[in-house]
Write an enzyme that holds these catalytic residues in place. Sequence first.
Site, short mmCIF file in Angstrom:
data_model
loop_
_atom_site.label_atom_id
_atom_site.label_comp_id
_atom_site.label_asym_id
_atom_site.label_seq_id
_atom_site.Cartn_x
_atom_site.Cartn_y
_atom_site.Cartn_z
N SER A 68 -9.46 4.88 2.16
CA SER A 68 -8.48 4.30 1.28
C SER A 68 -8.84 4.16 -0.29
O SER A 68 -8.01 3.78 -1.14
CB SER A 68 -8.39 2.98 1.88
OG SER A 68 -7.58 3.27 3.12
N LYS A 71 -6.45 5.59 -2.47
CA LYS A 71 -5.09 5.01 -2.82
C LYS A 71 -5.03 4.48 -4.33
O LYS A 71 -3.76 4.38 -4.98
CB LYS A 71 -4.92 3.63 -1.90
CG LYS A 71 -4.82 3.79 -0.60
CD LYS A 71 -4.81 2.59 0.59
CE LYS A 71 -4.53 3.12 1.91
NZ LYS A 71 -4.90 2.41 3.07
N TYR A 193 -0.97 12.27 2.38
CA TYR A 193 -1.83 11.14 2.51
C TYR A 193 -3.22 11.46 3.09
O TYR A 193 -4.38 11.03 2.69
CB TYR A 193 -1.07 10.04 3.44
CG TYR A 193 -1.62 9.00 3.84
CD1 TYR A 193 -2.25 7.95 2.71
CD2 TYR A 193 -2.26 8.66 5.09
CE1 TYR A 193 -3.15 6.88 3.03
CE2 TYR A 193 -2.94 7.75 5.51
CZ TYR A 193 -3.36 6.61 4.32
OH TYR A 193 -4.19 5.43 4.76
N TYR A 245 -7.96 -5.56 1.53
CA TYR A 245 -6.93 -5.90 2.33
C TYR A 245 -6.97 -7.58 2.68
O TYR A 245 -6.92 -8.27 1.83
CB TYR A 245 -7.43 -5.47 3.97
CG TYR A 245 -7.43 -3.69 3.63
CD1 TYR A 245 -6.32 -3.12 3.08
CD2 TYR A 245 -8.71 -2.87 3.74
CE1 TYR A 245 -6.43 -1.70 2.93
CE2 TYR A 245 -8.65 -1.64 3.44
CZ TYR A 245 -7.45 -0.96 3.15
OH TYR A 245 -7.69 0.24 2.65
N VAL A 263 -12.47 2.85 4.91
CA VAL A 263 -13.27 2.80 6.10
C VAL A 263 -14.21 4.01 6.14
O VAL A 263 -15.19 3.91 7.09
CB VAL A 263 -12.14 3.07 7.45
CG1 VAL A 263 -11.31 1.89 7.41
CG2 VAL A 263 -11.31 4.39 7.25
N1 GLN Z 1 -7.56 7.36 6.81
C1 GLN Z 1 -7.26 5.87 6.97
C2 GLN Z 1 -6.12 5.55 7.70
O1 GLN Z 1 -5.02 5.89 7.34
C3 GLN Z 1 -7.69 5.06 5.71
C4 GLN Z 1 -7.91 3.67 5.84
C5 GLN Z 1 -8.80 2.99 5.12
O2 GLN Z 1 -9.67 3.76 4.56
N2 GLN Z 1 -8.71 1.68 5.21
O3 GLN Z 1 -6.01 4.65 8.64
#
Ligand code: GLN
Length: 310
Positions: A68, A71, A193, A245, A263
């Site tokens: 993420s 993002k 994505y 988050y 993650v």
């Molecule tokens: N690839 C993960 C997902 O789409 C990314 C989520 C994350 O890093 N918080 O669920």
Amino acid sequence: MIKDISNLQVKLQALLQTQQTLDNQGKIADYIPALAKVSANHIGVCVATIDGKIAGAGDHQVAFSIQSISKVFGLVMAMNRIGEDLWQRVNMEPSGQPFNSIIQLEWEKGIPRNPVINAGALLIADVLASHFSASKLAFLSFMRKLSGDESVYIDNNVYQSELSHGNRNAAMAYLMKSFGNIEAEIPDVLSQYFTQCSIAMSCEQLAKSLLFLANKGIDPRTKNVICSPKDAHRVNAILSTSGMYDQSGEFAFSIGLPAKSGVGGGIVAIVPNYGVICTWSPLLNKFGNSVVGTNLVASLAEKLGLSIYH
Ligand code: GLN
């Protein structure tokens, strides 16, 4: 704020030792087999400053799945590409929900709360897939340009794993499309994505890549304008309120830096007018944020007096 990082290397090394002696807390991301296989023992930290200094310790030069953290980069590309129109399609409010929650999307008619929860990042992936002729390549090139490193790559193993376990993200994308908020075909949005999530980079590469956010949109090393000062401010604001988050409130309360987690166990924290901290340790807390990484950023922010709220 301490500007001199001459003995930071020593501080980082000592800091890692305090964390290594802690009991293993947290859980490795196991929603895809490719991440579940990563060793829990990795630990790395890097600080890059806008005046060109780099200090790192541990596994700071080992590439990991940025997940993420991607993002942030997608958001900057989308802002540059479609400008103010973006904010008709995604909000800038904290969600107070887990990163992959779908529940708010229906209440709020397919408009994601912010660009750094999964729904928002899928919307951004749609913007990129619809506005670039070779959007995945454009993303990879952007990452290589920012890090100044052509060796940055897409981990195909992680990508394939994401694709075959992507039902929840697909569900969010279809729901947004049902509200008319997704333009491209869903497989193309998901492919964009997951490509972004599957980029592998080290703490050092990530810290360098985000220096422009600490420097009003200008990459201090190349002097390239990566985004406007206004957009750098906006990204930092979104990272302060939503980047960690549903732990973002606590993170601001106790640490006070715009930050983004993934993650894969990475955390980047922006210190405006100073530099970027990046940490990596794969064990995650219940919010999906690295346990050790959060501790490391907290210790550094406190030791160096980096909070933006002082
Ligand atoms: N690839 C993960 C997902 O789409 C990314 C989520 C994350 O890093 N918080 O669920």
